[in-house]
Structure formats: C-alpha cells, structure tokens
Scaffold this active site. Structure first.
Site, PDB file in Angstrom:
ATOM      1  N   HIS A  33       0.856  -1.189   0.000  1.00  0.00           N
ATOM      2  CA  HIS A  33       0.000   0.000   0.000  1.00  0.00           C
ATOM      3  C   HIS A  33       0.885   1.229   0.000  1.00  0.00           C
ATOM      4  O   HIS A  33       1.831   1.328   0.769  1.00  0.00           O
ATOM      5  CB  HIS A  33      -0.913   0.027   1.234  1.00  0.00           C
ATOM      6  CG  HIS A  33      -1.762   1.253   1.270  1.00  0.00           C
ATOM      7  ND1 HIS A  33      -2.933   1.363   0.554  1.00  0.00           N
ATOM      8  CD2 HIS A  33      -1.583   2.451   1.866  1.00  0.00           C
ATOM      9  CE1 HIS A  33      -3.456   2.560   0.738  1.00  0.00           C
ATOM     10  NE2 HIS A  33      -2.644   3.246   1.524  1.00  0.00           N
ATOM     11  N   ASP A  67     -15.120   2.734   7.459  1.00  0.00           N
ATOM     12  CA  ASP A  67     -14.067   3.632   6.964  1.00  0.00           C
ATOM     13  C   ASP A  67     -14.535   4.387   5.729  1.00  0.00           C
ATOM     14  O   ASP A  67     -14.235   5.571   5.557  1.00  0.00           O
ATOM     15  CB  ASP A  67     -12.793   2.849   6.627  1.00  0.00           C
ATOM     16  CG  ASP A  67     -11.779   3.797   6.011  1.00  0.00           C
ATOM     17  OD1 ASP A  67     -11.331   4.703   6.725  1.00  0.00           O
ATOM     18  OD2 ASP A  67     -11.480   3.672   4.799  1.00  0.00           O
ATOM     19  N   ARG A  91     -14.400  12.851   6.666  1.00  0.00           N
ATOM     20  CA  ARG A  91     -13.141  13.554   6.994  1.00  0.00           C
ATOM     21  C   ARG A  91     -12.718  14.448   5.844  1.00  0.00           C
ATOM     22  O   ARG A  91     -12.193  15.543   6.047  1.00  0.00           O
ATOM     23  CB  ARG A  91     -12.047  12.527   7.304  1.00  0.00           C
ATOM     24  CG  ARG A  91     -12.233  11.847   8.651  1.00  0.00           C
ATOM     25  CD  ARG A  91     -11.350  10.616   8.781  1.00  0.00           C
ATOM     26  NE  ARG A  91      -9.964  10.929   8.536  1.00  0.00           N
ATOM     27  CZ  ARG A  91      -9.087  10.112   7.957  1.00  0.00           C
ATOM     28  NH1 ARG A  91      -9.461   8.900   7.558  1.00  0.00           N
ATOM     29  NH2 ARG A  91      -7.858  10.463   7.788  1.00  0.00           N
ATOM     30  N   SER A 138      -7.519   4.041   9.083  1.00  0.00           N
ATOM     31  CA  SER A 138      -8.270   3.967   7.833  1.00  0.00           C
ATOM     32  C   SER A 138      -7.578   3.028   6.844  1.00  0.00           C
ATOM     33  O   SER A 138      -8.199   2.114   6.278  1.00  0.00           O
ATOM     34  CB  SER A 138      -8.384   5.389   7.251  1.00  0.00           C
ATOM     35  OG  SER A 138      -8.776   5.362   5.908  1.00  0.00           O
ATOM     36  N   LYS A 156      -8.657  -1.410   6.024  1.00  0.00           N
ATOM     37  CA  LYS A 156      -8.939  -1.981   4.700  1.00  0.00           C
ATOM     38  C   LYS A 156      -7.941  -3.086   4.366  1.00  0.00           C
ATOM     39  O   LYS A 156      -8.299  -4.124   3.817  1.00  0.00           O
ATOM     40  CB  LYS A 156      -8.891  -0.881   3.635  1.00  0.00           C
ATOM     41  CG  LYS A 156     -10.113   0.029   3.688  1.00  0.00           C
ATOM     42  CD  LYS A 156      -9.982   1.239   2.791  1.00  0.00           C
ATOM     43  CE  LYS A 156      -9.048   2.255   3.345  1.00  0.00           C
ATOM     44  NZ  LYS A 156      -9.183   3.623   2.884  1.00  0.00           N
TER      45      LYS A 156
HETATM   46  N1  URA Z   1      -5.847   6.856   2.519  1.00  0.00           N
HETATM   47  C1  URA Z   1      -6.804   6.227   3.206  1.00  0.00           C
HETATM   48  O1  URA Z   1      -7.278   5.180   2.806  1.00  0.00           O
HETATM   49  N2  URA Z   1      -7.250   6.793   4.337  1.00  0.00           N
HETATM   50  C2  URA Z   1      -6.748   7.947   4.832  1.00  0.00           C
HETATM   51  O2  URA Z   1      -7.166   8.381   5.881  1.00  0.00           O
HETATM   52  C3  URA Z   1      -5.739   8.586   4.096  1.00  0.00           C
HETATM   53  C4  URA Z   1      -5.298   8.008   2.941  1.00  0.00           C
END
Ligand code: URA
Length: 428
Positions: free
Chosen positions: A85, A164, A171, A186, A190
């Site tokens: 990621h 999320d 957000r 967050s 995932k």
């Molecule tokens: N990417 C995400 O998935 N969440 C965040 O809070 C910031 C970047």
C-alpha cells in the site's frame, strides 16, 4: 452509551474505552450516530490524538463493520500472499509493475486499489486507460484471476470496512484527514480486512505526499506497522521520497506506458529502484527469501504475468494506449542545473489537465498528464523541452501552467538535488 459522552471524553483529552469505540463505530455505520456528531469526534481525535490501544481498537471496530476476505490456504490458494500500500504520490505507478513482478517470483498478490482524488493519481484510473480492462470484479472472479495469473488489481468492494468508507468521506469535507491515528486506522482497516498475510507500506514523504516531514512519516509508518503486527499481518514500511514526481510521467495512460517499459527491462532508474526495493520486502515478508526480482524483470517473466493479468480482466495488453489530442511544451528559461521540480506543483498541473478529478463522480481523461524531460540534478540548456503537457481540452493549459509557475528552479550553481536514493528509511 451515547454520542455526546464519547465526544466529551475525547474533547476533554480522555482515553476512549474499548466499549465506547466499538459502540461509536458500529452506531455510525448504522446511521445511529449522525455525521455532525462523528465529525465533531474526528476533530477531537485530530486535536487530541489516540494512544496505541485506542488506535488498535478503532481499527478492529472498523474491520468488524464489514466482511473479511480469505486468501489463506483454506481458500484454495497455494501461494503465500503479499500486498503493498502506498500513501499516495505524484507519478506513483509502482503497483503496476510491482504486482506482476512479485507474482512472477512466486507470491500471490491480491491488490485492492482505489481511484485518484485531488492531486495524486489512482491505480484503477491508470489501468482503465487500457482498452477493455475492468476494475470491478466479483469475489469469485478475483480469486480466479489471482489463481491463474498470480496477481489481481481491482476495486475494493463496498463490503470491506464500510465504516471507513463513510468516515473517510466525512473527513474529506470536515478538515479531519490529517490525523495520524485516523489515517493509520483507515488504511490498515482496509488492508487487514483484505486478508493478506504480508504487507509492505510505501509511506511517501515530501511536497507531493500527505506527510511533508520525515518525523510525521516515521510516526505514521510506526503506527501502521504496529497495527499490522497487532492483527497478525507481517508488516514493514519504507519511507520514500516524494519531493519530486516518481519517474518521468504523471497521468493515466502515460504512467501505464512507463510501467510497461519497466516490465520490458527499461524505464526510469527511480521507478526501477523503488519497484525492486518493494518487491524484495514483499517477497521477504511472504517467506520467499531466495526469489530474484531483478531476474524476473530481465527475463520477461514479470511481463508475462502482466499480460495474463490484464487479459484476464478484459484488457488488451497489446492495444495502443490513448493519446491526448493536444500538447504544450514548457521549455527551460535558462541554462544551468535543474535543482527543483516540485511533486505537488506537477501533481496539481496534471490534475488540472484532466488526469484527476475534483469530485468522486467526475470522469478522468486517459491521455491527460505531464511528461518530464529532466529530473532534479540534470543539466539543462535554455530553450530545451522541460515538460510536455497533454490534454484533450486545451483551454486547461493556462490553469495547469499557473500550477507549474513556481514548481521548478534552474540555477547556475552546483546541484542541491538529493544525494540519497529513493528509499529514505525502513520501519519494521
Ligand atoms: N488513505 C486512506 O485510505 N485513508 C486515509 O485516511 C488517508 C489516505
């Protein structure tokens, strides 16, 4: 339990209990806690932080809000899984060569990716510039592509960490994105729900990244590595430079072209260096310590996986990529050394040319973006091409050029381009 008492606890710098966290995430997902209450809590968290226990519980509650995928041996997959990621940057096309490369070395790579928002691009937008390629797969299709090609890159389904999804959208519009506990939970909710065994995080640092300083990037990386470890995922992070764009392209089809060059054994040195560094970490974390990713790039086996993976999702890997209708060349205004080419400025310009979107529902132009003809540290001569801007809508050129006005610097002194490589630090 009620929302106001949870908000007051964090507003007054208290610690949220496990029960408060579980309740508020579940109630928000079900619509019992209102958006305005959650945005107040998010702001209190942004201002007052959360400790490791609170972040870990918050992450677990978001995972529990949806389904968990299974790529273990029990699911029929015989290879170890590894995933990567990136926190997002300009010209960051690394997933495209990396996923097939790591698969060619023996791991299975289930790469659930997103679309771009703002000045950073999205992997799915890039791949959708390949004629016929489909981002949306059912769970069965995803397993089939993974079993056949060894790697799959597709959209994350709505069932993964729905808390999320809702909270991130909130957000985004309430000025509460830039909180390390909220970003870490967050991303990791995932990734953990996705069910990978090993995870490598590419945490970007610099003007084109979320994290502008090494200290903040270090804290985010350590928080995410801690969360992965707490949830049984072998997790490592690399902190990597995002002060200047990665490679020589920013924009969807332009970045696919550059990724294919890397898979063909060429491509810009920084893209190759980062692809190999992340591949080594993923293979190591997956227990494949003897794999040789450099050879898999050189002997064409990574390219073979790319072709199978793209073909299995309806794409034609041999089809010509879309090209924007109009180009505009920016030339060097002086002779000297290019000492700065700012990632943020280039990212905003590429976005304004049509490569990115301002709202989730906006379309993107496949051919739009920017080609770089020099990187920081390179000598340049007055009048030589520095950047080529691409778009289907030439009325966008002026607006894009405004974003580039202060984005580069040519001096006649020695270069102060970074002496370091692309990888700045490793956090494990
Ligand atoms: N990417 C995400 O998935 N969440 C965040 O809070 C910031 C970047």
């Amino acid at each position: 339990m009620d929302a106001i008492s949870v908000i007051r606890t964090k507003r007054d710098r208290g610690e949220l209990s496990d029960a408060q966290i579980d309740w508020v995430i579940d109630a928000y997902t079900r619509g019992v806690v209102a958006d305005e209450q959650m945005s107040s809590l998010a702001m209190a968290i942004l201002l007052n932080g959360m400790n490791r226990r609170e972040i870990s519980r918050w992450t677990a509650a978001m995972i529990a809000s949806g389904e968990r995928m299974d790529f273990s041996a029990a699911s029929g997959l015989t290879r170890p899984t590894a995933d990567k990621h990136s926190t997002g940057g300009v010209g960051d096309k690394i997933t495209l060569p990396l996923a097939p490369l790591v698969a060619a070395c023996g791991a299975a790579v289930p790469q659930l990716s997103g679309r771009g928002l703002g000045h950073t691009g999205g992997t799915l937008d890039k791949l959708e510039s390949i004629p016929g390629w489909r981002a949306l797969l059912s769970n069965e299709e995803m397993h089939a592509v993974l079993g056949d090609a060894g790697a799959v890159i597709c959209a994350a389904g709505d069932g993964l960490a729905p808390a999320d999804k809702k909270l991130y959208a909130l957000r985004d519009v309430t000025g509460t994105v830039e909180s390390i506990p909220l970003i870490a939970s967050s991303i990791m909710s995932k990734k953990i729900a996705e069910g990978t065994g090993a995870l490598v995080l590419d945490v970007k640092v610099g003007s084109g990244a979320f994290m502008k300083t090494l200290d903040d990037a270090r804290e985010l990386a350590a928080t995410m590595v801690g969360l992965g470890t707490d949830h049984g995922v072998r997790t490592v992070a690399l902190l990597t430079d995002m002060s200047t764009p990665l490679g020589l392209t920013a924009g969807n089809a332009l970045e696919v072209r550059e990724s294919v060059e890397v898979l063909a054994g060429g491509g810009p040195a920084d893209v190759v260096e980062l692809t190999l560094a992340l591949a080594r970490e993923m293979l190591d974390a997956a227990g494949l310590k003897d794999a040789d990713p450099e050879r898999a790039l050189a002997d064409g086996s990574a390219m073979d996986v790319w072709r199978r993976m793209i073909g299995a999702q309806g794409g034609d890997p041999g089809a010509p990529l879309p090209v924007a209708r109009e180009q505009h060349v920016v030339t060097a205004p002086a002779t000297g050394v290019l000492t700065r080419l700012d990632a943020y400025g280039v990212g905003v310009a590429a976005w304004r040319l049509g490569a990115g979107r301002a709202r989730k529902e906006d379309p993107v132009q496949a051919g739009a973006g920017i080609e770089l003809h020099a990187k920081p540290g390179a000598p340049v001569t007055a009048g030589q091409p520095l950047l080529t801007l691409h778009t289907d809508t030439p009325e966008r050129f002026d607006y894009a050029l405004q974003a580039l006005a202060d984005a580069y610097e040519i001096t006649d002194g020695p270069s102060d381009a970074p002496a370091h490589g692309i990888v700045l630090e490793r956090v494990a």
